[in-house]
Structures are given as C-alpha cells and as structure tokens.
Write a protein that holds these residues in place. Structure first.
Motif, PDB file in Angstrom:
ATOM      1  N   MET A  67       0.833  -1.198   0.000  1.00  0.00           N
ATOM      2  CA  MET A  67       0.000   0.000   0.000  1.00  0.00           C
ATOM      3  C   MET A  67       0.875   1.258   0.000  1.00  0.00           C
ATOM      4  N   ILE A  68       1.959   1.242   0.779  1.00  0.00           N
ATOM      5  CA  ILE A  68       2.863   2.388   0.830  1.00  0.00           C
ATOM      6  C   ILE A  68       3.526   2.596  -0.526  1.00  0.00           C
ATOM      7  N   LYS A  69       3.994   1.517  -1.130  1.00  0.00           N
ATOM      8  CA  LYS A  69       4.660   1.606  -2.436  1.00  0.00           C
ATOM      9  C   LYS A  69       3.710   2.104  -3.521  1.00  0.00           C
ATOM     10  N   ALA A  70       2.431   1.820  -3.374  1.00  0.00           N
ATOM     11  CA  ALA A  70       1.440   2.259  -4.359  1.00  0.00           C
ATOM     12  C   ALA A  70       1.293   3.779  -4.382  1.00  0.00           C
ATOM     13  N   LEU A  71       1.698   4.454  -3.315  1.00  0.00           N
ATOM     14  CA  LEU A  71       1.614   5.916  -3.249  1.00  0.00           C
ATOM     15  C   LEU A  71       2.726   6.594  -4.043  1.00  0.00           C
ATOM     16  N   ARG A  72       3.808   5.883  -4.309  1.00  0.00           N
ATOM     17  CA  ARG A  72       5.008   6.451  -4.924  1.00  0.00           C
ATOM     18  C   ARG A  72       4.741   7.222  -6.223  1.00  0.00           C
ATOM     19  N   PRO A  73       3.940   6.693  -7.162  1.00  0.00           N
ATOM     20  CA  PRO A  73       3.737   7.422  -8.420  1.00  0.00           C
ATOM     21  C   PRO A  73       3.090   8.802  -8.254  1.00  0.00           C
ATOM     22  N   MET A  74       2.443   9.037  -7.144  1.00  0.00           N
ATOM     23  CA  MET A  74       1.755  10.308  -6.927  1.00  0.00           C
ATOM     24  C   MET A  74       2.640  11.343  -6.246  1.00  0.00           C
ATOM     25  N   MET A  75       3.898  11.003  -5.994  1.00  0.00           N
ATOM     26  CA  MET A  75       4.780  11.860  -5.206  1.00  0.00           C
ATOM     27  C   MET A  75       5.738  12.657  -6.078  1.00  0.00           C
ATOM     28  N   SER A  76       6.210  13.764  -5.496  1.00  0.00           N
ATOM     29  CA  SER A  76       7.243  14.560  -6.145  1.00  0.00           C
ATOM     30  C   SER A  76       8.578  13.833  -6.006  1.00  0.00           C
ATOM     31  N   ALA A  77       9.579  14.304  -6.688  1.00  0.00           N
ATOM     32  CA  ALA A  77      10.909  13.678  -6.630  1.00  0.00           C
ATOM     33  C   ALA A  77      11.449  13.675  -5.198  1.00  0.00           C
ATOM     34  N   GLU A  78      11.268  14.774  -4.486  1.00  0.00           N
ATOM     35  CA  GLU A  78      11.747  14.859  -3.099  1.00  0.00           C
ATOM     36  C   GLU A  78      10.999  13.869  -2.204  1.00  0.00           C
ATOM     37  N   GLN A  79       9.696  13.783  -2.382  1.00  0.00           N
ATOM     38  CA  GLN A  79       8.893  12.846  -1.598  1.00  0.00           C
ATOM     39  C   GLN A  79       9.286  11.403  -1.902  1.00  0.00           C
ATOM     40  N   LYS A  80       9.549  11.104  -3.172  1.00  0.00           N
ATOM     41  CA  LYS A  80       9.977   9.760  -3.558  1.00  0.00           C
ATOM     42  C   LYS A  80      11.297   9.394  -2.892  1.00  0.00           C
ATOM     43  N   LYS A  81      12.207  10.359  -2.828  1.00  0.00           N
ATOM     44  CA  LYS A  81      13.503  10.120  -2.200  1.00  0.00           C
ATOM     45  C   LYS A  81      13.311   9.778  -0.717  1.00  0.00           C
ATOM     46  N   LYS A  82      12.462  10.529  -0.029  1.00  0.00           N
ATOM     47  CA  LYS A  82      12.188  10.257   1.387  1.00  0.00           C
ATOM     48  C   LYS A  82      11.484   8.914   1.559  1.00  0.00           C
ATOM     49  N   LEU A  83      10.539   8.619   0.674  1.00  0.00           N
ATOM     50  CA  LEU A  83       9.825   7.352   0.748  1.00  0.00           C
ATOM     51  C   LEU A  83      10.793   6.182   0.542  1.00  0.00           C
ATOM     52  N   ASP A  84      11.702   6.324  -0.405  1.00  0.00           N
ATOM     53  CA  ASP A  84      12.677   5.264  -0.655  1.00  0.00           C
ATOM     54  C   ASP A  84      13.530   5.010   0.584  1.00  0.00           C
ATOM     55  N   GLY A  85      13.914   6.070   1.276  1.00  0.00           N
ATOM     56  CA  GLY A  85      14.670   5.927   2.525  1.00  0.00           C
ATOM     57  C   GLY A  85      13.838   5.238   3.591  1.00  0.00           C
ATOM     58  N   LEU A  86      12.584   5.605   3.676  1.00  0.00           N
ATOM     59  CA  LEU A  86      11.669   4.991   4.644  1.00  0.00           C
ATOM     60  C   LEU A  86      11.494   3.503   4.344  1.00  0.00           C
TER      61      LEU A  86
END
Length: 92
Positions: A67-86
C-alpha cells in the motif's frame, strides 16, 4: 490475513489518530497534521516503534508495504527520495 477498515481504524487508534469512521483522505490529513511539527529523527523513532508492531504479522506487514509503495507514483521527486529511505528502513 486481509486488511479491512476495522484493522486500519485499530491501527489509527494505536497511533493516537482516533477510532472514528473517516475516509482515507481525512485519515491522511489527520496523520499529516499530527506529525507536521516533528523533525525527521522524531518521525523515524515513531516509524521504528510501528515497525516492531507490524513485523509481528508478516502477511499484514507485506500488505501494508504494498500500500505504501502504491503511493510512490503520486509523489514529487523529493517525496519519492524520502519514501525510498523509509522503505529501506522498514525492509531491513
């Protein structure tokens, strides 16, 4: 084990977000407000606590990670970077 609304609301209650029936958008807005004034270290600490609880049920943990990974396409580049770290922290 399927994740249903009751389980999500129980989890929200454990996180201090209330147990009332809310839509996904309102749930996310509440969570965002709760953690808006916290720094990255404080949020990471909360995530680590949650990780230890979630990892007790591998199937539920895997479903939540999807579910968390499914949010990735809706994120900005900065948000994606933080999500990847998380995600890296959660999957370790």
């Amino acid at each position: 084990m399927a994740i249903d609304d009751k389980m999500l609301m129980d989890l929200a209650g454990q996180l201090g977000m209330g147990k009332n029936k809310k839509g996904t958008a309102e749930f996310i807005n509440d969570a965002t407000s709760k953690y808006a004034d916290k720094n990255d270290d404080q949020i990471l600490s909360e995530i680590m606590k949650l990780k230890s609880v979630l990892k007790k049920d591998k199937a539920a943990f895997d479903k939540q990670m999807e579910m968390i990974k499914a949010l990735r396409p809706m994120m900005s580049a900065e948000q994606k970077k933080k999500l990847d770290g998380l995600l890296k922290v959660l999957e370790e």
